[in-house]
Design a protein around this motif. Structure first.
Motif, short mmCIF file in Angstrom:
data_model
loop_
_atom_site.label_atom_id
_atom_site.label_comp_id
_atom_site.label_asym_id
_atom_site.label_seq_id
_atom_site.Cartn_x
_atom_site.Cartn_y
_atom_site.Cartn_z
N TRP A 16 1.01 -1.30 0.34
CA TRP A 16 -0.04 0.01 0.10
C TRP A 16 0.69 1.29 0.23
O TRP A 16 0.77 1.95 -0.28
CB TRP A 16 -0.97 -0.29 1.70
CG TRP A 16 -1.50 1.67 1.33
CD1 TRP A 16 -1.36 2.00 2.41
CD2 TRP A 16 -2.39 2.35 0.94
NE1 TRP A 16 -2.15 3.40 2.25
CE2 TRP A 16 -3.31 3.10 1.50
CE3 TRP A 16 -3.10 1.17 -0.28
CZ2 TRP A 16 -4.15 3.16 1.02
CZ3 TRP A 16 -4.22 2.37 -0.95
CH2 TRP A 16 -4.50 3.87 -0.13
N ALA A 17 1.72 1.03 1.14
CA ALA A 17 2.68 1.89 1.21
C ALA A 17 3.51 2.69 -0.37
O ALA A 17 3.18 4.21 -0.04
CB ALA A 17 3.70 2.40 2.04
N ASN A 18 3.95 1.88 -1.41
CA ASN A 18 4.60 2.56 -2.68
C ASN A 18 3.08 2.01 -4.21
O ASN A 18 3.38 2.19 -4.83
CB ASN A 18 5.46 1.10 -2.88
CG ASN A 18 6.66 1.45 -1.17
OD1 ASN A 18 6.50 2.56 -1.69
ND2 ASN A 18 6.83 0.51 -1.07
N ALA A 19 1.91 1.97 -3.34
CA ALA A 19 1.22 2.26 -4.14
C ALA A 19 0.49 3.86 -4.85
O ALA A 19 -0.68 4.55 -4.10
CB ALA A 19 -0.27 1.39 -4.44
N THR A 20 1.67 4.52 -5.34
CA THR A 20 1.11 6.10 -5.61
C THR A 20 0.72 5.86 -6.32
O THR A 20 0.21 5.03 -7.75
CB THR A 20 3.10 6.37 -6.03
OG1 THR A 20 3.10 5.68 -7.27
CG2 THR A 20 3.56 6.14 -4.75
N VAL A 21 -0.07 7.25 -6.26
CA VAL A 21 -1.31 7.32 -8.25
C VAL A 21 -0.87 7.39 -9.13
O VAL A 21 -0.93 7.49 -9.56
CB VAL A 21 -2.24 9.12 -7.60
CG1 VAL A 21 -2.72 10.02 -9.22
CG2 VAL A 21 -2.85 9.20 -6.26
N ASN A 22 0.85 7.93 -9.45
CA ASN A 22 0.99 7.95 -10.15
C ASN A 22 2.27 6.31 -11.11
O ASN A 22 1.52 5.80 -12.56
CB ASN A 22 3.36 8.38 -10.10
CG ASN A 22 3.08 9.90 -9.90
OD1 ASN A 22 2.00 10.54 -10.24
ND2 ASN A 22 3.60 10.97 -9.78
N ARG A 23 2.04 5.35 -9.69
CA ARG A 23 2.11 3.87 -10.11
C ARG A 23 1.05 3.77 -10.97
O ARG A 23 0.60 2.71 -11.59
CB ARG A 23 2.64 2.87 -9.43
CG ARG A 23 4.54 3.80 -8.72
CD ARG A 23 4.60 3.21 -7.71
NE ARG A 23 6.33 2.63 -7.91
CZ ARG A 23 7.58 3.20 -6.61
NH1 ARG A 23 6.33 3.01 -4.90
NH2 ARG A 23 8.11 3.24 -6.92
N ILE A 24 -0.11 3.85 -10.07
CA ILE A 24 -1.50 3.25 -10.15
C ILE A 24 -2.22 3.71 -11.68
O ILE A 24 -2.44 2.75 -12.50
CB ILE A 24 -2.28 3.72 -9.43
CG1 ILE A 24 -2.43 3.10 -8.12
CG2 ILE A 24 -4.07 3.31 -9.75
CD1 ILE A 24 -3.34 3.75 -6.60
N ALA A 25 -1.54 5.48 -11.91
CA ALA A 25 -2.06 5.61 -13.32
C ALA A 25 -1.16 4.74 -14.19
O ALA A 25 -1.63 4.90 -15.28
CB ALA A 25 -1.55 6.93 -13.46
N ALA A 26 0.01 4.18 -14.29
CA ALA A 26 0.98 3.95 -14.86
C ALA A 26 0.38 2.17 -15.58
O ALA A 26 0.23 1.86 -16.53
CB ALA A 26 2.28 4.03 -14.36
N GLU A 27 -0.45 2.10 -14.37
CA GLU A 27 -0.41 0.16 -14.26
C GLU A 27 -1.94 0.59 -15.68
O GLU A 27 -1.81 -0.11 -16.14
CB GLU A 27 -0.80 -0.07 -13.13
CG GLU A 27 -0.62 -1.67 -13.27
CD GLU A 27 -0.30 -2.76 -13.98
OE1 GLU A 27 -0.48 -3.62 -14.47
OE2 GLU A 27 1.33 -2.42 -13.31
N ALA A 28 -2.77 1.42 -15.17
CA ALA A 28 -3.54 1.26 -15.79
C ALA A 28 -3.24 2.36 -17.30
O ALA A 28 -4.78 2.12 -18.17
CB ALA A 28 -4.91 2.62 -14.98
N ASN A 29 -2.23 2.17 -17.40
CA ASN A 29 -1.99 3.63 -18.79
C ASN A 29 -2.92 4.43 -18.97
O ASN A 29 -3.64 4.67 -20.12
CB ASN A 29 -2.44 2.35 -19.52
CG ASN A 29 -2.04 2.46 -21.06
OD1 ASN A 29 -0.60 3.31 -20.98
ND2 ASN A 29 -2.00 1.95 -22.18
N ILE A 30 -2.67 5.06 -17.87
CA ILE A 30 -3.71 6.47 -17.71
C ILE A 30 -2.92 7.89 -17.25
O ILE A 30 -1.78 6.81 -16.61
CB ILE A 30 -5.51 6.69 -17.00
CG1 ILE A 30 -4.57 5.89 -15.78
CG2 ILE A 30 -6.00 5.63 -18.08
CD1 ILE A 30 -6.36 6.27 -15.16
N THR A 31 -3.38 9.57 -17.37
CA THR A 31 -2.27 10.20 -16.59
C THR A 31 -2.75 10.19 -15.08
O THR A 31 -4.22 9.80 -14.90
CB THR A 31 -2.20 11.51 -17.52
OG1 THR A 31 -4.44 11.59 -17.17
CG2 THR A 31 -2.10 11.18 -18.57
N PRO A 32 -1.91 10.37 -13.71
CA PRO A 32 -2.28 11.13 -12.86
C PRO A 32 -3.70 11.55 -12.54
O PRO A 32 -4.81 11.83 -11.50
CB PRO A 32 -1.28 11.33 -12.22
CG PRO A 32 -0.07 10.74 -13.60
CD PRO A 32 -0.57 10.60 -14.35
#
Length: 208
Positions: free
Chosen positions: A26-42
Motif C-alpha cells: 500500500w505505501a508504495n502504491a502511489t497515484v503515479n504508479r496506479i496511473a502507469a499500471e492503468a495506462n492513464i494519466t494521474p
C-alpha cells in the motif's frame, strides 16, 4: 486512446490498484504508479477518485461482491455438513474472490490497512461480516439437525473461528510461505473444523 465511460474507467483503476498493491504494498502504491499500471494519466485518477484511499475502499467492496458471487452456490447446496466443508475448501483452494495470488496478497495488505484507516476498516468489517454469514447459517442449521455439537459455542463464535483460520493461512501464505507445508492448509483446516463442530463422520468430512 479510446474514450472509456466512467464505470469502465473506475473499474480499470481499481484493478490497477490491486496489481500495484500485490507487487509493492500500500505505501508504495502511489497515484503515479496506479496511473502507469492503468495506462492513464494521474489526472484521470483524480478525476474519478478523490484519493487513493477511496480507490482502496472500492477495491474492498469489489472483492466482497466477487467473493459473494463465487461462494453463494457453495453456501446453499447440500446438508449443513456438506455446505461447511465445501465453503472451507472454497476459501482455501481459491483466494478471496479471484482465486489468484494477487488477490490474496492484496487482501492481506487490506487487513493491515484496516487497522490504520477508519474508512478502510468500515469497508473491511462489512466484508468480513458478510463473508461469515453463510458459514454462521450453515452451522446454525447443523445444530438444528443434530449434525453438529459445538459444546455450547454459538454459531457466530464458530464462524469467526473458521474465518480466523482461513485468514491466518492467507497471512502466512503471503508473508512466510515456507511455514505452511504445500497442500496442508485445506486438510488441517477441515480437521480443526471437524473437531470444533464434533462431526460424527470425521473421516468422511476431512477427506478431500
Amino acid at each position: 486512446m479510446p474514450k472509456r465511460n466512467s464505470t469502465v474507467r473506475r473499474s480499470e483503476i481499481i484493478d490497477a490498484l490491486l496489481r500495484v498493491m500485490a507487487d509493492r504494498g500500500w505505501a508504495n502504491a502511489t497515484v503515479n504508479r496506479i496511473a502507469a499500471e492503468a495506462n492513464i494519466t494521474p489526472g484521470l485518477i483524480h478525476y474519478h477518485f478523490q484519493n487513493k484511499q477511496e480507490i482502496l475502499v472500492e477495491l474492498v467492496r469489489r472483492l466482497e461482491e466477487e467473493h459473494e458471487s463465487r461462494i453463494e452456490h457453495l453456501a446453499r447446496a447440500g446438508t449443513p455438513t456438506e455446505r461447511v466443508k465445501t465453503m472451507v475448501m472454497g476459501y482455501l483452494k481459491t483466494s478471496p474472490a479471484r482465486g489468484d495470488a494477487e488477490a490474496v496478497a492484496t487482501w492481506v495488505t487490506i487487513t493491515a490497512e484496516s487497522i490504520r484507516q477508519p474508512e478502510v476498516r468500515d469497508a473491511f468489517g462489512d466484508a468480513v461480516m458478510r463473508w461469515m454469514e453463510p458459514m454462521r447459517q450453515a452451522i446454525e442449521d447443523g445444530l438444528k439437525t443434530g449434525e453438529f455439537d459445538t459444546g455450547g459455542l454459538s454459531p457466530e463464535a464458530c464462524a469467526a473461528a473458521v474465518l480466523a483460520c482461513v485468514q491466518g493461512y492467507y497471512n502466512l501464505g503471503v508473508t512466510v510461505r515456507e511455514a505452511v507445508p504445500k497442500g496442508s492448509a485445506v486438510s488441517c483446516a477441515l480437521r480443526m473444523v471437524a473437531g470444533m463442530l464434533r462431526i460424527s463422520d470425521f473421516d468422511s468430512f476431512v477427506a478431500e
